[in-house]
Design a protein around this motif. Structure first.
Motif, PDB file in Angstrom:
ATOM      1  N   LEU A 119      37.135  42.517  46.449  1.00 59.28           N
ATOM      2  CA  LEU A 119      38.421  41.987  45.993  1.00 59.28           C
ATOM      3  C   LEU A 119      38.344  40.475  45.790  1.00 59.28           C
ATOM      4  N   LYS A 120      37.721  39.809  46.740  1.00 66.68           N
ATOM      5  CA  LYS A 120      37.590  38.352  46.656  1.00 66.68           C
ATOM      6  C   LYS A 120      36.718  37.958  45.458  1.00 66.68           C
ATOM      7  N   MET A 121      35.613  38.678  45.261  1.00 64.92           N
ATOM      8  CA  MET A 121      34.700  38.359  44.169  1.00 64.92           C
ATOM      9  C   MET A 121      35.373  38.561  42.806  1.00 64.92           C
ATOM     10  N   VAL A 122      36.090  39.664  42.642  1.00 65.53           N
ATOM     11  CA  VAL A 122      36.779  39.914  41.373  1.00 65.53           C
ATOM     12  C   VAL A 122      37.825  38.838  41.135  1.00 65.53           C
ATOM     13  N   LYS A 123      38.544  38.484  42.168  1.00 62.62           N
ATOM     14  CA  LYS A 123      39.586  37.460  42.031  1.00 62.62           C
ATOM     15  C   LYS A 123      38.984  36.112  41.645  1.00 62.62           C
ATOM     16  N   GLU A 124      37.962  35.682  42.397  1.00 61.88           N
ATOM     17  CA  GLU A 124      37.414  34.337  42.197  1.00 61.88           C
ATOM     18  C   GLU A 124      36.518  34.225  40.962  1.00 61.88           C
ATOM     19  N   LYS A 125      35.719  35.253  40.702  1.00 61.97           N
ATOM     20  CA  LYS A 125      34.741  35.164  39.614  1.00 61.97           C
ATOM     21  C   LYS A 125      35.256  35.711  38.287  1.00 61.97           C
ATOM     22  N   SER A 126      36.341  36.473  38.330  1.00 64.10           N
ATOM     23  CA  SER A 126      36.819  37.086  37.090  1.00 64.10           C
ATOM     24  C   SER A 126      38.280  36.776  36.789  1.00 64.10           C
ATOM     25  N   LEU A 127      39.171  37.193  37.677  1.00 66.40           N
ATOM     26  CA  LEU A 127      40.592  37.113  37.362  1.00 66.40           C
ATOM     27  C   LEU A 127      41.115  35.679  37.283  1.00 66.40           C
ATOM     28  N   GLU A 128      40.754  34.842  38.237  1.00 61.49           N
ATOM     29  CA  GLU A 128      41.227  33.454  38.199  1.00 61.49           C
ATOM     30  C   GLU A 128      40.668  32.691  36.998  1.00 61.49           C
ATOM     31  N   PRO A 129      39.352  32.772  36.713  1.00 63.38           N
ATOM     32  CA  PRO A 129      38.846  32.091  35.514  1.00 63.38           C
ATOM     33  C   PRO A 129      39.427  32.666  34.213  1.00 63.38           C
ATOM     34  N   LEU A 130      39.651  33.965  34.184  1.00 61.66           N
ATOM     35  CA  LEU A 130      40.246  34.581  33.011  1.00 61.66           C
ATOM     36  C   LEU A 130      41.685  34.084  32.820  1.00 61.66           C
ATOM     37  N   THR A 131      42.426  33.999  33.900  1.00 68.14           N
ATOM     38  CA  THR A 131      43.792  33.475  33.849  1.00 68.14           C
ATOM     39  C   THR A 131      43.789  32.034  33.343  1.00 68.14           C
ATOM     40  N   LYS A 132      42.861  31.241  33.849  1.00 66.45           N
ATOM     41  CA  LYS A 132      42.766  29.835  33.425  1.00 66.45           C
ATOM     42  C   LYS A 132      42.451  29.740  31.930  1.00 66.45           C
ATOM     43  N   ALA A 133      41.498  30.542  31.455  1.00 64.96           N
ATOM     44  CA  ALA A 133      41.141  30.530  30.028  1.00 64.96           C
ATOM     45  C   ALA A 133      42.329  30.937  29.166  1.00 64.96           C
ATOM     46  N   CYS A 134      43.099  31.932  29.626  1.00 57.25           N
ATOM     47  CA  CYS A 134      44.291  32.367  28.890  1.00 57.25           C
ATOM     48  C   CYS A 134      45.345  31.253  28.844  1.00 57.25           C
TER      49      CYS A 134
END
Length: 142
Positions: A119-134
């Motif tokens: 959960l932490k890895m998906v959040k930090e490595k995927s979801l948060e950077p994806l949110t930032k890019a959006c």
């Protein structure tokens, strides 16, 4: 692409489960067409659903369940904002697959999707950077 994808799916259908997953996994990693990668991710999600045990007492050794989280982590690697539009289909397909795992696997955690580390890895490595890019992309549209 449509004909090619139909042929690829037909070929994959001739393989046993483990080689089928391995080939699909390789295609997702190497295919230059994001729309095809999105469709292959959808196929992996459907295979994972088929492999799901009928009861909570059963387990599954299917690679579609065992390897789902690692596949999603690779697929959800954050694109730069310049590539975001080009990868939208693929990202949406991966997020849909991730959502399905979170819903379906809440009780038994067969895929390890609910492990704190995952959960932490998906959040930090995927979801948060994806949110930032959006957010950056939306900021440019204003």
């Amino acid at each position: 692409r449509h004909t090619c994808l139909a042929l690829v799916r037909r070929l994959l259908g001739c393989l046993m489960e483990e080689p089928r997953f391995a080939v699909t996994n390789q295609l997702i990693d190497s295919c230059p067409h994001t729309s095809v990668r999105a469709l292959l991710l959808h196929d992996v999600k459907e295979e994972a659903l088929k492999a799901w045990p009928a009861s909570t007492a059963e387990t599954s050794s299917s690679p579609y369940l065992k390897m789902s989280v690692s596949l999603l982590l690779r697929t959800l690697s954050p694109p730069g904002k310049s590539l975001l539009f080009h990868r939208l289909d693929e990202i949406q397909s991966a997020l849909n697959f991730y959502r399905m795992l979170l819903i379906k696997d809440r009780k038994n955690n067969l895929t390890r999707v609910w492990d704190a580390e995952n959960l932490k890895m998906v959040k930090e490595k995927s979801l948060e950077p994806l949110t930032k890019a959006c957010e950056e992309l939306l900021g440019e549209l204003d």
